[in-house]
Scaffold this motif. Structure first.
Motif: not given
Length: 181
Positions: A101, A105, A108-109, A128, A130-131
């Protein structure tokens, strides 16, 4: 206290990343999972964005990996850039403690900081979601994996300087190495 360090992949990480991918995607029927070849084939192509190849390091050991690479969404008016997430892997001895996770993340950030707008993934919807990923077909996105339904997913990243323009819709075109997985 050992902490998790998230950072872009560096030149010295090639071997450790290969080990994480090999262990994370291990199957009895293959000695080297295709995901290993995918990453190796993508390095050095136009699809490779060094800042978006993220590793998770724990106790000085690379234990997780998440890769975002360039894809394009083609519609009637041309094409727009987007990203594909994958492969994502965590060393088996560090799974189920949040490293996957965290590294996803972080990727993605980093993509958001680079003003990227759209990410697609083929994977477990339960993971996925959760994102913020949702079904890509409901967003008007198609690919060779569209027929799989829920696992074909997309995420619209928060707009920063790129504004709130329309999200691309159409056929997602993957670079040639993706055809091997």
């Amino acid at each position: 206290m050992t902490t998790l360090r998230l950072r872009p992949e560096g030149p010295a990480d090639t071997g450790p990343v290969r080990r994480v991918l090999t262990a994370g995607f291990a199957r009895p029927d293959v000695s080297t999972p295709p995901e290993v070849g995918l990453v190796e084939d993508l390095r050095g192509t136009d699809a490779w964005i060094p800042e978006l190849a993220m590793v998770a390091e724990y106790g000085g050991e690379v234990v997780g990996y998440a890769l975002l690479t360039r894809v394009h969404v083609r519609d009637d008016g041309g094409s727009a850039p987007a990203l594909a997430l994958g492969p994502v892997a965590v060393a088996p001895h560090r799974q189920r403690v949040g490293h996957g996770t965290a590294v996803v993340q972080a990727a993605l950030d980093a993509a958001t900081e680079l003003d990227e707008r759209l990410v697609v993934v083929l994977g477990d919807p339960g993971y996925y979601r959760r994102f913020g990923f949702t079904r890509a077909d409901r967003m008007g996105l198609t690919s060779p994996w569209s027929g799989l339904g829920e696992p074909w997913q997309a995420l619209v990243l928060p707009a920063s300087t790129s504004g709130d323009g329309p999200v691309p819709r159409g056929e997602v075109l993957f670079p040639p190495p993706w055809s091997k997985v």
